[in-house]
Design an enzyme around this catalytic site. Structure first.
Site, PDB file in Angstrom:
ATOM      1  N   PRO A  60     114.079 106.216  74.908  1.00  0.00           N
ATOM      2  CA  PRO A  60     115.015 105.196  75.434  1.00  0.00           C
ATOM      3  C   PRO A  60     116.445 105.692  75.434  1.00  0.00           C
ATOM      4  O   PRO A  60     117.299 105.141  74.753  1.00  0.00           O
ATOM      5  CB  PRO A  60     114.826 104.019  74.476  1.00  0.00           C
ATOM      6  CG  PRO A  60     114.358 104.632  73.188  1.00  0.00           C
ATOM      7  CD  PRO A  60     113.611 105.881  73.560  1.00  0.00           C
ATOM      8  N   CYS A  61     116.699 106.722  76.188  1.00  0.00           N
ATOM      9  CA  CYS A  61     118.048 107.292  76.214  1.00  0.00           C
ATOM     10  C   CYS A  61     119.038 106.279  76.777  1.00  0.00           C
ATOM     11  O   CYS A  61     120.236 106.418  76.594  1.00  0.00           O
ATOM     12  CB  CYS A  61     118.068 108.573  77.042  1.00  0.00           C
ATOM     13  SG  CYS A  61     116.882 108.582  78.369  1.00  0.00           S
TER      14      CYS A  61
END
Length: 108
Positions: free
Chosen positions: A54-55
Site C-alpha cells: 500500500p504505497c
DNA sequence: AGTCGCCACGAAG
DNA sequence: CTTCGTGGCGACT
C-alpha cells in the site's frame, strides 16, 4: 530487479499500515532504522510489489501527498488520493486534512 | 571495489 | 521558498 533487505524492511513496514491511516516517509525510515526518508522513497518508487504494498498510504511528513508509482504529479497521485479517501483519509488541496490519520509505528 | 549521480524528503536559513 | 544534508541504491569506471 532483486529486492534488497533494506527494501524488504520498507515494504514490510508499509504493509503494516492499517487501512484508514497513512504513514510518513520519516516514520517508516525511523521505523526500519534509517534516518533517510529519501532512501524509503526510492525503495517505494522501485515498488516491485506494486499492488501488494500500500504505497499509497505513504505520504511526506509535511502532510503532502508526495508521489505515487513514480509520479510526483498526475493521474497516479490523483488515484492515490482517491484510494486514501476510500479508506476514510481525506485530502484537501493535496494535503492531509486530518493529521490524526498519521499512523504511529511507535516512534521512540 | 570505489566513485558519481539520483530520489516520491527533511530540516535549516 | 530555496539550499544543504542525510542514507541508500544503481550505474559507470
Amino acid at each position: 530487479m532483486p529486492v534488497t533487505p533494506f527494501q524488504q524492511r520498507v515494504y514490510d513496514a508499509v504493509a503494516l499500515i492499517p487501512p484508514g491511516r497513512v504513514a510518513t516517509y520519516r516514520g517508516v525510515a525511523t521505523r526500519i532504522g534509517c534516518g533517510s526518508p529519501r532512501a524509503v522513497g526510492q525503495a517505494l518508487k522501485h515498488n516491485p510489489f506494486a499492488p501488494r504494498i500500500p504505497c499509497h498510504r505513504v505520504i511526506a511528513s509535511n502532510l503532502t501527498l508526495g508521489g505515487f508509482m513514480g509520479h510526483v504529479d498526475g493521474p497516479a497521485v490523483r488515484r492515490k488520493v482517491r484510494l486514501l479517501e476510500g479508506e476514510g483519509v481525506r485530502f484537501v488541496d493535496g494535503r492531509l486534512e486530518d493529521s490524526a490519520r498519521l499512523h504511529d509505528f511507535g516512534r521512540m
